[in-house]
Write an enzyme that holds these catalytic residues in place. Structure first.
Site, PDB file in Angstrom:
ATOM      1  N   ASP A 170       0.924  -1.098  -0.131  1.00 55.55           N
ATOM      2  CA  ASP A 170      -0.069   0.011   0.141  1.00 55.55           C
ATOM      3  C   ASP A 170       0.850   1.229  -0.061  1.00 55.55           C
ATOM      4  O   ASP A 170       1.041   1.988   1.319  1.00 55.55           O
ATOM      5  CB  ASP A 170      -0.792   0.013   1.308  1.00 55.55           C
ATOM      6  CG  ASP A 170      -1.961  -1.049   1.214  1.00 55.55           C
ATOM      7  OD1 ASP A 170      -2.376  -1.603   0.107  1.00 55.55           O
ATOM      8  OD2 ASP A 170      -2.184  -1.710   2.313  1.00 55.55           O
ATOM      9  N   ASP A 185      -6.185  -5.956  -5.318  1.00 55.00           N
ATOM     10  CA  ASP A 185      -6.979  -5.859  -3.996  1.00 55.00           C
ATOM     11  C   ASP A 185      -8.007  -4.412  -4.284  1.00 55.00           C
ATOM     12  O   ASP A 185      -7.289  -3.440  -3.816  1.00 55.00           O
ATOM     13  CB  ASP A 185      -6.433  -5.713  -2.671  1.00 55.00           C
ATOM     14  CG  ASP A 185      -7.455  -5.693  -1.588  1.00 55.00           C
ATOM     15  OD1 ASP A 185      -8.594  -5.655  -1.648  1.00 55.00           O
ATOM     16  OD2 ASP A 185      -6.901  -5.321  -0.483  1.00 55.00           O
ATOM     17  N   LYS A 203     -11.206  -4.954  -4.114  1.00 52.67           N
ATOM     18  CA  LYS A 203     -12.344  -5.453  -3.454  1.00 52.67           C
ATOM     19  C   LYS A 203     -13.431  -5.048  -4.358  1.00 52.67           C
ATOM     20  O   LYS A 203     -14.682  -4.312  -3.942  1.00 52.67           O
ATOM     21  CB  LYS A 203     -12.456  -4.791  -2.070  1.00 52.67           C
ATOM     22  CG  LYS A 203     -11.723  -5.028  -0.987  1.00 52.67           C
ATOM     23  CD  LYS A 203     -11.694  -4.562   0.467  1.00 52.67           C
ATOM     24  CE  LYS A 203     -10.433  -5.076   1.450  1.00 52.67           C
ATOM     25  NZ  LYS A 203      -9.275  -4.638   0.799  1.00 52.67           N
ATOM     26  N   ASP A 238     -19.498  -5.432  -8.018  1.00 50.15           N
ATOM     27  CA  ASP A 238     -20.554  -4.699  -8.720  1.00 50.15           C
ATOM     28  C   ASP A 238     -21.312  -5.398  -9.356  1.00 50.15           C
ATOM     29  O   ASP A 238     -21.246  -7.015  -9.190  1.00 50.15           O
ATOM     30  CB  ASP A 238     -19.706  -3.797  -9.663  1.00 50.15           C
ATOM     31  CG  ASP A 238     -20.477  -2.723 -10.269  1.00 50.15           C
ATOM     32  OD1 ASP A 238     -21.698  -2.679 -10.474  1.00 50.15           O
ATOM     33  OD2 ASP A 238     -19.914  -1.484 -10.312  1.00 50.15           O
ATOM     34  N   VAL A 253      -2.174  -8.466  10.232  1.00 49.87           N
ATOM     35  CA  VAL A 253      -1.235  -8.699  11.140  1.00 49.87           C
ATOM     36  C   VAL A 253      -0.270  -7.462  11.429  1.00 49.87           C
ATOM     37  O   VAL A 253      -0.316  -6.842  10.486  1.00 49.87           O
ATOM     38  CB  VAL A 253      -0.343  -9.749  10.391  1.00 49.87           C
ATOM     39  CG1 VAL A 253       0.986 -10.155  11.311  1.00 49.87           C
ATOM     40  CG2 VAL A 253      -1.423 -11.139  10.090  1.00 49.87           C
ATOM     41  N   GLY A 288      -3.188  -5.495  14.910  1.00 50.72           N
ATOM     42  CA  GLY A 288      -3.344  -6.074  16.125  1.00 50.72           C
ATOM     43  C   GLY A 288      -2.706  -7.644  16.147  1.00 50.72           C
ATOM     44  O   GLY A 288      -2.519  -8.211  17.037  1.00 50.72           O
ATOM     45  N   ARG A 344       1.632  -2.149   6.575  1.00 50.97           N
ATOM     46  CA  ARG A 344       2.442  -1.152   7.343  1.00 50.97           C
ATOM     47  C   ARG A 344       3.782  -1.576   7.896  1.00 50.97           C
ATOM     48  O   ARG A 344       4.739  -0.849   8.075  1.00 50.97           O
ATOM     49  CB  ARG A 344       1.469  -0.306   7.889  1.00 50.97           C
ATOM     50  CG  ARG A 344       0.662   0.825   6.911  1.00 50.97           C
ATOM     51  CD  ARG A 344      -0.275   1.129   7.870  1.00 50.97           C
ATOM     52  NE  ARG A 344      -1.320  -0.052   8.236  1.00 50.97           N
ATOM     53  CZ  ARG A 344      -2.459   0.539   8.941  1.00 50.97           C
ATOM     54  NH1 ARG A 344      -2.847   1.485   9.267  1.00 50.97           N
ATOM     55  NH2 ARG A 344      -3.491  -0.894   9.038  1.00 50.97           N
TER      56      ARG A 344
END
Ligand code: O7E
EC number: 4.1.1.23
Length: 220
Positions: free
Chosen positions: A13, A64, A66, A69, A174, A178, A196
Site C-alpha cells: 500500500d 485488491d 475489493k 459490482d 497482522v 493487532g 505497514r
C-alpha cells in the site's frame, strides 16, 4: 493458486512511482510469496504503472480493489486486470451469487484466481453474521480461496474446518491492526498479509525476516 514458500504476502500500500516500488520489492522478493497491489497504485501510477510492476517483478500479483459490482462490470474489470499481468483478485462476497457466478467462470477460463472477502479485520459485522452462507457460496462458485482476518482467529479456524484444504486462506490484519505474526497461519491460514509493519519500517528486510520466523515458529 499462490505457491506457498514462506506463507507471507506483502500488502504493498504505497503511492510510490514504479522505479522506487521495483527497487523496494527487489530487496525482499525472496522472502514473500505474492505482492498485493490496489487502489494506491491505480490512483497514483495507474494501469500502465501496474503493468510495469508486473512485468518488472517476477511474482504472483494480487489485485485488491475489493471488487463488488454487477456481473458485467465485474467481468470487464477481471479481463482488464488480467491484461495488466494480475494473477488474482479480491472480490466482495456480499454482492451475492447472481453477480459472482459469471465472473467465477470467467476467472477460471482466464486463469486468474478469485479470493472472496467473507470477514473483515475491523468491523464487518454484517459479514460475520452471514459467514456460513458466504463460505458455502464461495465453494459452490469454485473460487480459489477466501480472505479471513488475523484479528479473528476463531473465524480462520471455522472457515478452515468448513473448506478443508481445497481453498487458500489469506489473512490480513497482522502487525499494525493487532494480529500477532505467526498466529493467523497457526490458526489455519495459508498466508499472512502484512503491509505497514514492513513498508514503514526503517529496515524492511529485517522486519520481514522476523515475521517469517514467527510464521515458522508461532507463539500464540
Ligand atoms: O494493516 P496493514 O498495513 O498490514 O495492511 C492490511 C492490508 O490488508 C490492507 O491492504 C487492507 O486493505 C487489507 N485488508 C485488511 O486490512 N482487512 C480486511 O478485512 C481485508 C483486507 C483485504 O482485503 O486484503 C486483501 C486480502
Amino acid at each position: 493458486m499462490i505457491i506457498r514458500h514462506n506463507g507471507l504476502i506483502l500488502a504493498f500500500d504505497v503511492d510510490w512511482d514504479t522505479k522506487r516500488s521495483i527497487v523496494f520489492l527487489r530487496g525482499i522478493m525472496d522472502l514473500i510469496d505474492a505482492v498485493k497491489v490496489g487502489w494506491l497504485q491505480l490512483l497514483n501510477i495507474g494501469p500502465n504503472g501496474i503493468k510495469e510492476l508486473t512485468s518488472g517483478i517476477n511474482t504472483y500479483f494480487l489485485a485488491d480493489i475489493k471488487l463488488g459490482d454487477i456481473a458485467h462490470i465485474n467481468e470487464y474489470v477481471i479481463r482488464r486486470l488480467r491484461d495488466l499481468g494480475i494473477n488474482g483478485v479480491i472480490m466482495h462476497a456480499v454482492t451475492g451469487r447472481e453477480n459472482l457466478n459469471g465472473v467465477a467462470k470467467l476467472s477460471r477460463d482466464l486463469g486468474i484466481d478469485i479470493f472472496l472477502l467473507i470477514s473483515m479485520s475491523s468491523g464487518g459485522e454484517l459479514y460475520d453474521l452471514n459467514l456460513d452462507y458466504n463460505v458455502k457460496l464461495g465453494t459452490e462458485l469454485g473460487i480459489a480461496g477466501f480472505v479471513v482476518p488475523a484479528t479473528k482467529p476463531n473465524i480462520i479456524r471455522r472457515v478452515r474446518s468448513m473448506v478443508g484444504n481445497n481453498y487458500q486462506l489469506l489473512s490480513p490484519g497482522v502487525g499494525v491492526q493487532g494480529g500477532k505474526p505467526g498466529c493467523a497461519t497457526a490458526s489455519g491460514a495459508d498466508f499472512e498479509i502484512v503491509g505497514r509493519s514492513i513498508i514503514n519500517s526503517e529496515s524492511p528486510r529485517e522486519v520481514t525476516l522476523s515475521i517469517l520466523s514467527a510464521i515458522k515458529d508461532p507463539r500464540c
